[in-house]
Design an enzyme around this catalytic site. Structure first.
Site, PDB file in Angstrom:
ATOM      1  N   ARG A 109      -0.744  -1.471 -13.567  1.00  0.00           N
ATOM      2  CA  ARG A 109      -0.561  -0.252 -12.772  1.00  0.00           C
ATOM      3  C   ARG A 109      -1.049  -0.462 -11.340  1.00  0.00           C
ATOM      4  O   ARG A 109      -0.444   0.025 -10.374  1.00  0.00           O
ATOM      5  CB  ARG A 109      -1.273   0.924 -13.438  1.00  0.00           C
ATOM      6  CG  ARG A 109      -0.545   1.447 -14.663  1.00  0.00           C
ATOM      7  CD  ARG A 109      -1.192   2.712 -15.204  1.00  0.00           C
ATOM      8  NE  ARG A 109      -2.391   2.446 -15.972  1.00  0.00           N
ATOM      9  CZ  ARG A 109      -2.414   2.296 -17.301  1.00  0.00           C
ATOM     10  NH1 ARG A 109      -1.293   2.357 -17.999  1.00  0.00           N
ATOM     11  NH2 ARG A 109      -3.551   2.086 -17.933  1.00  0.00           N
TER      12      ARG A 109
ATOM     13  N   CYS B  38       5.852  -5.093 -25.710  1.00  0.00           N
ATOM     14  CA  CYS B  38       4.590  -5.112 -26.449  1.00  0.00           C
ATOM     15  C   CYS B  38       4.829  -5.442 -27.917  1.00  0.00           C
ATOM     16  O   CYS B  38       3.991  -5.165 -28.774  1.00  0.00           O
ATOM     17  CB  CYS B  38       3.859  -3.776 -26.307  1.00  0.00           C
ATOM     18  SG  CYS B  38       4.741  -2.374 -27.026  1.00  0.00           S
TER      19      CYS B  38
END
Length: 401
Positions: A214, A342
């Site tokens: 992020r 993921c």
């Protein structure tokens, strides 16, 4: 000791994985088990000749029949063992918690030598997940140790994940210490503020493993039109706005996640920024945006786990191909795609091939500018490659050649 301690005996030649310190013992490697151990009970693991290999947590009937706690015969699994292991994990994370960050993963299961145990910190709260039979059996000992080492009196359990059923464990959730959060918990990450639903949110409430990614996105977002897909509560979106994005569009199916994201925008003073939510399915919304001629400078794809195991890989590959193909078509020349998987069943090599195939079908020339993974509070043990679940690529498309 063998007369009083349950023992798992391996078949001849099946000790090789343990010799490489891999912590899982599969059912096919087991020759016999003596002593009738119960679910999560500590057993001695021995090779076919009777030589000691490890102490492990036993799961009768499961494919992963045992998970290794310790490789040392003279190091029993007891209260002191958990205090020592937890202290080591906490010492590693202490430098990662500062004035700008008060949330982190404190224990990362097998990669921290505590298989099946996850502990996350959110400000003054700890969230515990017992994913397998070993930590389930030692839950109270582990919680007592956390209280002793951290002094935290607010601990919540989120052992409500599907993987527990593989070992015959029911879902468990609720306060372990304290009365429960009674609402959202506010955390700081990279100097920004986020609201977390530790009682009902994804995973333990927030995707802590994406903290550094992020920050990277925020550094790249200045002056850009950003599309954030599978936005959840808007972590990447808020980071992009903080980095000076010209506009951000977030796609998310969950109304509750959007509501939480709206509140997080508000507490960061971003309610009036150029941000919009699309409450819809990412696959269909990407196709719609393409059909309407929308274009973006920076796109984030952070989908849920498409392939939890290898048997789901083919279907997952189609899903990853679909969203990456649509994303490439939505990028302006010179634009960047930050794309993630993921899925433990999808290797880094396979993920790159899928993204490359999507770029080819989209008719763009693309370069990998960066490879991304989890933040350092999610270390991956070298002897446990299965822990390397989060892979990301930053891909830049050409300007027309």
């Amino acid at each position: 000791m063998d007369e009083i301690v349950p023992t798992l005996l391996l078949k001849p030649g099946r000790e090789r994985a343990l010799a490489r310190r891999h912590p899982w013992i599969f059912s096919g490697a087991v020759a016999s088990v003596s002593g009738d151990p119960g679910l999560g009970e500590t057993i001695a693991v021995r090779d076919a000749a009777g030589g000691f290999l490890a102490w492990a947590a036993y799961a009768p009937g499961a494919n992963i029949r045992a998970r290794v706690w310790s490789w040392h015969e003279d190091r029993p699994v007891d209260e002191a063992f958990f205090l020592e292991r937890l202290q080591e994990s906490l010492d590693l994370r202490r430098p990662m918690l500062d004035s700008e960050n008060n949330a982190a993963r404190l224990v990362n299961a097998e990669s921290d030598g505590l298989p099946g145990l996850v502990v996350d910190q959110y400000a003054d709260w700890l969230v515990v997940q017992c994913l397998s039979a070993g930590p389930e059996r030692w839950r109270e000992t582990i919680v007592d140790a956390l209280v002793e080492l951290i002094g935290c009196g607010q601990i919540y359990e989120r052992s409500d994940v599907d993987v527990r059923s593989l070992e015959g464990l029911p879902a468990r959730f609720g306060p372990l210490r304290g009365e429960g959060p009674g609402g959202w918990v506010e955390i700081r990450e990279n100097g920004l503020h986020f609201l977390v639903d530790i009682a009902g949110g994804h995973k333990t409430g927030f995707y802590l493993d994406q903290r550094d990614n992020r920050r990277i996105l925020g550094l790249a977002a200045g002056g850009k039109d950003v599309l954030n897909c599978f936005a959840y509560t808007g972590g990447f979106s808020i980071s992009a706005l903080a980095g000076g994005a010209r506009s951000v569009l977030s796609v998310e199916t969950s109304g509750e996640a959007i509501r939480l994201g709206e509140e997080s925008l508000h507490i960061n003073g971003m309610a009036e920024r150029n941000h919009d939510w699309i409450p819809g399915d990412v696959f269909s919304e990407l196709r719609r945006l393409n059909s309407e001629g929308h274009k973006f400078d920076l796109i984030v794809l952070d989908p849920p786990k498409f392939a939890p195991t290898r048997k789901h890989v083919e279907r997952a590959a189609r899903g990853y191909k679909d969203i990456n193909l649509s994303a490439f078509r939505l990028l302006r020349p010179g634009g960047r795609l930050m794309t993630f998987s993921c899925s433990g069943g999808v290797s880094s090599e396979l993920f790159q091939k899928i993204v490359a195939g999507a770029a080819l079908d989209a008719g763009v020339v693309a370069q990998i500018e960066d490879r991304l993974g989890p933040s350092p509070d999610h270390p991956v043990a070298l002897n446990f490659p299965e822990g390397n679940y989060l892979k990301g690529l930053v891909v830049r498309i050409g300007k027309g050649h």
